[in-house]
Motif scaffolding. Structure first.
Motif, mmCIF file in Angstrom:
data_model
loop_
_atom_site.group_PDB
_atom_site.id
_atom_site.type_symbol
_atom_site.label_atom_id
_atom_site.label_comp_id
_atom_site.label_asym_id
_atom_site.label_seq_id
_atom_site.Cartn_x
_atom_site.Cartn_y
_atom_site.Cartn_z
ATOM 1 N N GLY A 143 0.793 -1.217 0.000
ATOM 2 C CA GLY A 143 0.000 0.000 0.000
ATOM 3 C C GLY A 143 0.828 1.271 0.000
ATOM 4 O O GLY A 143 0.317 2.354 -0.314
ATOM 5 N N ILE A 145 3.323 1.781 -1.951
ATOM 6 C CA ILE A 145 3.851 1.977 -3.306
ATOM 7 C C ILE A 145 2.712 2.355 -4.246
ATOM 8 O O ILE A 145 1.868 1.522 -4.589
ATOM 9 C CB ILE A 145 4.557 0.705 -3.808
ATOM 10 C CG1 ILE A 145 5.705 0.343 -2.846
ATOM 11 C CG2 ILE A 145 5.079 0.905 -5.223
ATOM 12 C CD1 ILE A 145 6.455 -0.900 -3.226
ATOM 13 N N PRO A 146 2.647 3.610 -4.693
ATOM 14 C CA PRO A 146 1.565 4.030 -5.605
ATOM 15 C C PRO A 146 1.698 3.364 -6.975
ATOM 16 O O PRO A 146 2.790 2.965 -7.389
ATOM 17 C CB PRO A 146 1.777 5.548 -5.712
ATOM 18 C CG PRO A 146 2.650 5.908 -4.556
ATOM 19 C CD PRO A 146 3.512 4.720 -4.311
ATOM 20 N N ASP A 147 0.590 3.261 -7.647
ATOM 21 C CA ASP A 147 0.583 2.751 -9.024
ATOM 22 C C ASP A 147 1.462 3.654 -9.887
ATOM 23 O O ASP A 147 1.434 4.880 -9.753
ATOM 24 C CB ASP A 147 -0.851 2.733 -9.550
ATOM 25 C CG ASP A 147 -0.996 1.918 -10.823
ATOM 26 O OD1 ASP A 147 -0.026 1.222 -11.200
ATOM 27 O OD2 ASP A 147 -2.075 1.965 -11.432
ATOM 28 N N SER A 149 4.776 3.625 -9.838
ATOM 29 C CA SER A 149 6.015 3.970 -9.148
ATOM 30 C C SER A 149 7.247 3.367 -9.811
ATOM 31 O O SER A 149 7.202 2.299 -10.413
ATOM 32 C CB SER A 149 5.973 3.489 -7.698
ATOM 33 O OG SER A 149 5.059 4.229 -6.935
ATOM 34 N N ALA A 175 2.991 -5.548 -4.572
ATOM 35 C CA ALA A 175 2.424 -4.409 -5.302
ATOM 36 C C ALA A 175 2.182 -4.783 -6.757
ATOM 37 O O ALA A 175 1.139 -4.453 -7.341
ATOM 38 C CB ALA A 175 3.361 -3.206 -5.196
ATOM 39 N N LYS A 180 -0.605 -3.212 -9.794
ATOM 40 C CA LYS A 180 0.054 -1.928 -9.987
ATOM 41 C C LYS A 180 1.154 -2.050 -11.039
ATOM 42 O O LYS A 180 1.889 -3.035 -11.078
ATOM 43 C CB LYS A 180 0.644 -1.435 -8.665
ATOM 44 C CG LYS A 180 -0.398 -1.088 -7.623
ATOM 45 C CD LYS A 180 0.237 -0.644 -6.318
ATOM 46 C CE LYS A 180 -0.838 -0.315 -5.277
ATOM 47 N NZ LYS A 180 -0.242 0.069 -3.969
ATOM 48 N N SER A 228 10.656 7.011 -7.182
ATOM 49 C CA SER A 228 9.442 7.298 -6.391
ATOM 50 C C SER A 228 9.652 6.990 -4.919
ATOM 51 O O SER A 228 9.180 7.706 -4.041
ATOM 52 C CB SER A 228 8.270 6.481 -6.924
ATOM 53 O OG SER A 228 8.078 6.681 -8.306
ATOM 54 N N CYS A 229 10.316 5.880 -4.627
ATOM 55 C CA CYS A 229 10.590 5.481 -3.252
ATOM 56 C C CYS A 229 11.681 4.423 -3.263
ATOM 57 O O CYS A 229 12.034 3.874 -4.306
ATOM 58 C CB CYS A 229 9.332 4.948 -2.554
ATOM 59 S SG CYS A 229 8.670 3.427 -3.274
#
Length: 348
Positions: A143, A145-147, A149, A175, A180, A228-229
Protein backbone atom coordinates in the motif's frame (compact mmCIF):
# COMPACT_ATOMS: atom_id res chain seq x y z
CA UNK A 1 12.93 -23.25 -13.64
CA UNK A 2 10.22 -20.91 -12.37
CA UNK A 3 11.03 -18.79 -9.33
CA UNK A 4 8.17 -20.27 -7.33
CA UNK A 5 9.86 -23.65 -7.65
CA UNK A 6 13.33 -22.36 -6.80
CA UNK A 7 13.83 -22.91 -3.09
CA UNK A 8 16.76 -21.20 -1.42
CA UNK A 9 17.15 -24.31 0.72
CA UNK A 10 15.41 -27.58 1.49
CA UNK A 11 15.85 -30.73 3.59
CA UNK A 12 15.78 -34.14 1.99
CA UNK A 13 16.82 -37.60 3.19
CA UNK A 14 18.90 -36.39 6.11
CA UNK A 15 20.75 -33.62 4.27
CA UNK A 16 20.36 -29.88 3.84
CA UNK A 17 20.52 -28.57 0.27
CA UNK A 18 21.48 -24.93 -0.29
CA UNK A 19 21.13 -23.07 -3.57
CA UNK A 20 24.67 -21.87 -4.35
CA UNK A 21 24.09 -18.16 -4.79
CA UNK A 22 27.69 -17.55 -5.77
CA UNK A 23 26.88 -19.11 -9.14
CA UNK A 24 23.70 -17.17 -9.93
CA UNK A 25 22.50 -16.10 -12.43
CA UNK A 26 24.70 -18.32 -14.59
CA UNK A 27 24.09 -21.69 -12.95
CA UNK A 28 21.43 -23.12 -10.62
CA UNK A 29 23.19 -25.67 -8.43
CA UNK A 30 22.56 -26.94 -4.91
CA UNK A 31 25.24 -27.69 -2.33
CA UNK A 32 24.56 -30.71 -0.13
CA UNK A 33 25.41 -30.32 3.56
CA UNK A 34 25.60 -33.40 5.79
CA UNK A 35 27.20 -31.77 8.85
CA UNK A 36 26.91 -28.53 10.79
CA UNK A 37 30.48 -27.71 9.81
CA UNK A 38 29.51 -27.78 6.15
CA UNK A 39 26.55 -25.49 6.89
CA UNK A 40 28.85 -23.10 8.75
CA UNK A 41 31.27 -23.03 5.83
CA UNK A 42 28.40 -22.39 3.40
CA UNK A 43 27.21 -19.44 5.49
CA UNK A 44 30.69 -17.95 5.82
CA UNK A 45 31.44 -18.36 2.11
CA UNK A 46 28.03 -16.93 1.13
CA UNK A 47 26.67 -20.02 -0.56
CA UNK A 48 23.59 -18.93 1.37
CA UNK A 49 23.11 -15.27 2.35
CA UNK A 50 20.43 -12.90 3.55
CA UNK A 51 19.54 -12.74 7.24
CA UNK A 52 16.33 -14.86 7.16
CA UNK A 53 17.89 -17.52 4.89
CA UNK A 54 20.99 -17.68 7.09
CA UNK A 55 18.72 -18.09 10.10
CA UNK A 56 16.87 -21.04 8.59
CA UNK A 57 20.10 -22.65 7.36
CA UNK A 58 21.36 -22.36 10.93
CA UNK A 59 18.27 -24.15 12.21
CA UNK A 60 19.10 -27.11 9.99
CA UNK A 61 22.77 -26.88 10.95
CA UNK A 62 21.68 -27.56 14.53
CA UNK A 63 19.54 -30.46 13.28
CA UNK A 64 22.61 -31.98 11.65
CA UNK A 65 24.57 -31.57 14.88
CA UNK A 66 21.96 -33.72 16.66
CA UNK A 67 22.12 -36.43 14.03
CA UNK A 68 23.70 -39.78 14.96
CA UNK A 69 24.34 -41.44 18.30
CA UNK A 70 23.21 -39.98 21.60
CA UNK A 71 26.77 -40.06 22.92
CA UNK A 72 28.20 -36.52 23.18
CA UNK A 73 25.01 -35.08 21.65
CA UNK A 74 24.84 -32.19 24.10
CA UNK A 75 28.50 -31.48 23.53
CA UNK A 76 28.03 -31.62 19.75
CA UNK A 77 25.16 -29.15 19.95
CA UNK A 78 27.25 -26.73 22.01
CA UNK A 79 30.15 -27.07 19.57
CA UNK A 80 27.78 -26.50 16.65
CA UNK A 81 26.32 -23.44 18.37
CA UNK A 82 29.74 -21.83 18.75
CA UNK A 83 30.83 -22.74 15.23
CA UNK A 84 27.68 -21.38 13.60
CA UNK A 85 27.73 -18.20 15.67
CA UNK A 86 31.30 -17.52 14.55
CA UNK A 87 30.43 -17.42 10.84
CA UNK A 88 28.83 -13.99 10.36
CA UNK A 89 28.56 -11.63 13.34
CA UNK A 90 26.04 -9.01 12.21
CA UNK A 91 22.77 -10.70 11.16
CA UNK A 92 20.71 -11.30 14.30
CA UNK A 93 18.63 -14.17 12.83
CA UNK A 94 21.60 -16.54 13.03
CA UNK A 95 22.05 -16.01 16.77
CA UNK A 96 18.33 -16.33 17.43
CA UNK A 97 18.22 -19.62 15.52
CA UNK A 98 21.10 -21.14 17.50
CA UNK A 99 19.68 -20.15 20.88
CA UNK A 100 16.19 -21.23 19.93
CA UNK A 101 17.32 -24.67 18.84
CA UNK A 102 19.40 -25.15 21.98
CA UNK A 103 16.20 -24.48 23.93
CA UNK A 104 14.22 -26.95 21.82
CA UNK A 105 16.90 -29.61 22.38
CA UNK A 106 16.99 -28.98 26.11
CA UNK A 107 13.20 -29.30 26.37
CA UNK A 108 13.24 -32.53 24.34
CA UNK A 109 15.95 -34.06 26.53
CA UNK A 110 14.12 -33.06 29.67
CA UNK A 111 10.95 -34.69 28.36
CA UNK A 112 12.95 -37.75 27.19
CA UNK A 113 11.85 -37.18 23.60
CA UNK A 114 13.80 -37.80 20.39
CA UNK A 115 16.03 -34.71 20.15
CA UNK A 116 16.81 -35.06 16.46
CA UNK A 117 13.13 -35.44 15.56
CA UNK A 118 12.14 -32.47 17.72
CA UNK A 119 14.76 -30.24 16.11
CA UNK A 120 13.89 -31.35 12.57
CA UNK A 121 10.18 -30.76 13.09
CA UNK A 122 10.89 -27.29 14.46
CA UNK A 123 13.22 -26.39 11.59
CA UNK A 124 10.65 -27.55 9.03
CA UNK A 125 7.90 -25.57 10.73
CA UNK A 126 9.93 -22.38 10.89
CA UNK A 127 11.09 -22.70 7.29
CA UNK A 128 7.48 -22.75 6.11
CA UNK A 129 6.57 -19.96 8.51
CA UNK A 130 9.28 -17.76 6.97
CA UNK A 131 7.43 -17.75 3.64
CA UNK A 132 4.11 -16.81 5.26
CA UNK A 133 5.78 -14.03 7.26
CA UNK A 134 7.30 -12.57 4.11
CA UNK A 135 3.95 -12.61 2.34
CA UNK A 136 2.45 -10.60 5.22
CA UNK A 137 5.30 -8.09 4.97
CA UNK A 138 4.57 -7.81 1.26
CA UNK A 139 0.88 -7.22 1.85
CA UNK A 140 1.55 -4.60 4.53
CA UNK A 141 4.05 -2.72 2.41
CA UNK A 142 2.32 -2.85 -0.97
CA UNK A 143 0.00 0.00 0.00
CA UNK A 144 2.99 2.34 0.38
CA UNK A 145 3.85 1.98 -3.31
CA UNK A 146 1.56 4.03 -5.60
CA UNK A 147 0.58 2.75 -9.02
CA UNK A 148 3.13 3.80 -11.62
CA UNK A 149 6.01 3.97 -9.15
CA UNK A 150 9.68 3.53 -9.94
CA UNK A 151 11.02 1.72 -6.89
CA UNK A 152 14.67 1.47 -6.00
CA UNK A 153 15.81 -1.47 -3.89
CA UNK A 154 19.31 -2.48 -2.82
CA UNK A 155 21.40 -5.63 -2.54
CA UNK A 156 19.04 -8.63 -2.52
CA UNK A 157 16.17 -8.84 -0.07
CA UNK A 158 14.09 -11.20 -2.18
CA UNK A 159 13.19 -14.85 -2.11
CA UNK A 160 16.88 -15.73 -2.36
CA UNK A 161 17.57 -13.95 0.94
CA UNK A 162 14.77 -15.89 2.64
CA UNK A 163 13.18 -19.30 2.27
CA UNK A 164 10.81 -17.73 -0.24
CA UNK A 165 8.97 -14.60 -1.44
CA UNK A 166 11.33 -12.06 0.13
CA UNK A 167 11.09 -8.95 2.30
CA UNK A 168 11.88 -5.78 0.31
CA UNK A 169 11.37 -7.57 -3.00
CA UNK A 170 8.32 -9.16 -1.40
CA UNK A 171 6.82 -5.68 -1.00
CA UNK A 172 7.56 -4.92 -4.65
CA UNK A 173 6.20 -8.29 -5.68
CA UNK A 174 2.98 -7.83 -3.71
CA UNK A 175 2.42 -4.41 -5.30
CA UNK A 176 3.00 -5.94 -8.74
CA UNK A 177 0.66 -8.86 -8.03
CA UNK A 178 -2.05 -6.42 -6.94
CA UNK A 179 -2.07 -5.02 -10.47
CA UNK A 180 0.05 -1.93 -9.99
CA UNK A 181 2.29 -1.01 -12.88
CA UNK A 182 5.67 -0.53 -11.29
CA UNK A 183 9.29 -0.78 -12.36
CA UNK A 184 12.44 -1.24 -10.30
CA UNK A 185 15.89 0.34 -10.23
CA UNK A 186 18.53 -2.14 -9.08
CA UNK A 187 21.93 -0.83 -7.97
CA UNK A 188 24.57 -3.46 -8.75
CA UNK A 189 25.75 -3.64 -5.09
CA UNK A 190 29.50 -3.97 -5.00
CA UNK A 191 31.57 -5.92 -4.27
CA UNK A 192 29.50 -9.15 -4.58
CA UNK A 193 26.93 -7.71 -7.03
CA UNK A 194 23.90 -9.14 -5.22
CA UNK A 195 21.74 -6.53 -6.92
CA UNK A 196 22.89 -7.16 -10.49
CA UNK A 197 23.17 -10.92 -10.07
CA UNK A 198 20.41 -11.88 -7.66
CA UNK A 199 17.71 -9.19 -7.49
CA UNK A 200 17.71 -8.79 -11.27
CA UNK A 201 17.51 -12.59 -11.55
CA UNK A 202 14.40 -12.67 -9.35
CA UNK A 203 12.69 -9.71 -10.99
CA UNK A 204 13.30 -11.24 -14.40
CA UNK A 205 11.58 -14.46 -13.34
CA UNK A 206 8.70 -12.49 -11.80
CA UNK A 207 8.19 -10.45 -14.97
CA UNK A 208 8.72 -7.12 -13.18
CA UNK A 209 10.48 -4.48 -15.35
CA UNK A 210 13.84 -3.36 -13.97
CA UNK A 211 17.00 -1.47 -14.84
CA UNK A 212 20.42 -2.09 -13.30
CA UNK A 213 22.58 0.89 -12.37
CA UNK A 214 26.03 1.37 -10.93
CA UNK A 215 25.92 2.09 -7.21
CA UNK A 216 27.29 5.62 -7.64
CA UNK A 217 24.42 6.61 -9.97
CA UNK A 218 21.63 6.40 -7.36
CA UNK A 219 21.81 9.96 -6.00
CA UNK A 220 21.78 11.47 -9.50
CA UNK A 221 18.60 9.58 -10.37
CA UNK A 222 16.95 10.82 -7.17
CA UNK A 223 17.99 14.40 -7.94
CA UNK A 224 16.17 14.17 -11.29
CA UNK A 225 12.99 12.86 -9.70
CA UNK A 226 13.41 9.44 -11.30
CA UNK A 227 12.87 7.48 -8.06
CA UNK A 228 9.44 7.30 -6.39
CA UNK A 229 10.59 5.48 -3.25
CA UNK A 230 13.26 3.12 -1.91
CA UNK A 231 12.58 -0.23 -0.23
CA UNK A 232 15.45 -2.17 1.35
CA UNK A 233 15.76 -5.13 3.69
CA UNK A 234 17.66 -5.34 6.98
CA UNK A 235 20.10 -7.69 8.63
CA UNK A 236 19.33 -6.23 12.04
CA UNK A 237 16.88 -3.58 13.24
CA UNK A 238 17.68 -2.03 16.63
CA UNK A 239 14.28 -1.57 18.23
CA UNK A 240 15.47 0.63 21.11
CA UNK A 241 16.93 3.29 18.86
CA UNK A 242 15.42 2.67 15.42
CA UNK A 243 18.78 2.17 13.70
CA UNK A 244 18.85 -0.17 10.70
CA UNK A 245 21.85 -2.35 9.90
CA UNK A 246 21.96 -3.50 6.30
CA UNK A 247 24.28 -4.06 3.34
CA UNK A 248 27.06 -1.49 3.05
CA UNK A 249 25.79 1.36 0.87
CA UNK A 250 22.34 1.50 2.47
CA UNK A 251 23.37 4.52 4.54
CA UNK A 252 24.45 6.43 1.43
CA UNK A 253 21.09 5.74 -0.23
CA UNK A 254 19.22 6.87 2.89
CA UNK A 255 21.17 10.13 3.10
CA UNK A 256 20.49 10.89 -0.56
CA UNK A 257 16.82 9.94 -0.19
CA UNK A 258 16.40 12.30 2.76
CA UNK A 259 18.04 15.17 0.89
CA UNK A 260 15.92 14.72 -2.22
CA UNK A 261 12.66 13.92 -0.43
CA UNK A 262 12.38 10.28 -1.51
CA UNK A 263 10.54 7.98 0.95
CA UNK A 264 12.94 5.38 2.38
CA UNK A 265 11.30 2.17 3.64
CA UNK A 266 12.80 -0.85 5.39
CA UNK A 267 11.12 -4.27 5.17
CA UNK A 268 12.08 -6.78 7.85
CA UNK A 269 10.53 -9.63 9.85
CA UNK A 270 10.37 -9.42 13.61
CA UNK A 271 13.09 -12.06 13.83
CA UNK A 272 15.54 -9.48 12.42
CA UNK A 273 14.78 -7.16 15.35
CA UNK A 274 17.18 -6.72 18.26
CA UNK A 275 15.37 -5.46 21.34
CA UNK A 276 18.44 -5.32 23.58
CA UNK A 277 21.37 -3.61 21.87
CA UNK A 278 22.32 -0.15 20.67
CA UNK A 279 24.40 0.60 17.55
CA UNK A 280 27.68 0.74 19.45
CA UNK A 281 27.16 -2.84 20.70
CA UNK A 282 26.80 -4.50 17.29
CA UNK A 283 29.85 -5.95 15.57
CA UNK A 284 30.00 -4.95 11.91
CA UNK A 285 31.43 -7.74 9.80
CA UNK A 286 34.58 -6.96 7.84
CA UNK A 287 35.21 -9.40 5.02
CA UNK A 288 38.29 -10.28 2.99
CA UNK A 289 39.87 -7.43 1.02
CA UNK A 290 40.12 -9.85 -1.91
CA UNK A 291 36.41 -9.25 -2.59
CA UNK A 292 37.24 -5.60 -3.30
CA UNK A 293 40.52 -6.12 -5.15
CA UNK A 294 39.25 -8.89 -7.43
CA UNK A 295 36.29 -9.21 -9.78
CA UNK A 296 35.16 -12.35 -11.61
CA UNK A 297 38.41 -14.04 -10.70
CA UNK A 298 40.63 -11.20 -12.00
CA UNK A 299 42.70 -8.70 -10.06
CA UNK A 300 41.41 -5.18 -10.74
CA UNK A 301 43.90 -3.19 -8.62
CA UNK A 302 47.70 -2.94 -8.52
CA UNK A 303 49.27 -5.91 -6.78
CA UNK A 304 49.95 -5.19 -3.15
CA UNK A 305 47.00 -2.81 -2.81
CA UNK A 306 45.19 -2.68 0.51
CA UNK A 307 41.44 -2.20 0.91
CA UNK A 308 38.58 -1.85 3.39
CA UNK A 309 35.64 -4.23 3.06
CA UNK A 310 32.92 -3.54 5.61
CA UNK A 311 29.92 -5.74 4.85
CA UNK A 312 27.26 -3.59 6.55
CA UNK A 313 26.52 -0.04 7.63
CA UNK A 314 24.18 1.56 10.16
CA UNK A 315 21.39 3.90 9.06
CA UNK A 316 20.05 6.24 11.79
CA UNK A 317 16.29 6.43 12.37
CA UNK A 318 16.02 10.04 11.20
CA UNK A 319 16.64 8.80 7.65
CA UNK A 320 14.01 6.04 7.71
CA UNK A 321 10.44 6.87 6.66
CA UNK A 322 8.88 3.64 7.97
CA UNK A 323 9.68 0.01 8.81
CA UNK A 324 7.43 -2.65 7.31
CA UNK A 325 6.90 -5.82 9.34
CA UNK A 326 4.52 -8.76 9.34
CA UNK A 327 2.61 -6.96 12.12
CA UNK A 328 2.16 -3.70 10.24
CA UNK A 329 4.03 -0.52 9.34
CA UNK A 330 5.87 1.35 12.10
CA UNK A 331 7.86 4.53 12.55
CA UNK A 332 11.42 4.01 13.79
CA UNK A 333 10.67 5.53 17.19
CA UNK A 334 7.79 3.12 17.86
CA UNK A 335 9.52 -0.23 17.43
CA UNK A 336 9.66 -1.22 21.09
CA UNK A 337 5.88 -1.69 20.95
CA UNK A 338 6.67 -4.81 18.90
CA UNK A 339 8.45 -6.45 21.81
CA UNK A 340 5.19 -7.98 22.98
CA UNK A 341 5.16 -10.01 19.77
CA UNK A 342 8.81 -10.97 20.14
CA UNK A 343 8.11 -12.87 23.35
CA UNK A 344 5.88 -15.21 21.40
CA UNK A 345 7.82 -15.11 18.14
CA UNK A 346 8.77 -18.45 16.66
CA UNK A 347 10.92 -17.77 13.66
CA UNK A 348 14.60 -17.65 12.72
Amino acid sequence: MALRELRTLYWRNGSLYLLDQRLLPWRERYVRCTSYKQVARAIKEMVVRGAPAIGVATLYGMVLAAKGTKARRSERLREAAETLKSTRPTAVNLFWAVDHMLGVAENAMRAKKDVFKALLEEADRLAEQDIETNKKIGENGAGLIPDGSVVMTYCNAGGLATVGYGTAVGVIRAAHESGKKISVIVPETRPKLQGARLTAFELSKLGIPYKIITDNMAAMLMSRGDVSCIVVGADRVLAKTGHVINKIGTLSLAISAKFFGVPFYVAAPLTSFDFKRGPEEVKIEERSIEEVLNFAGKIIAPRGSDAINLAFDITPPALVSAIITEHGVYEPDGLMTLERYSRAVSGP
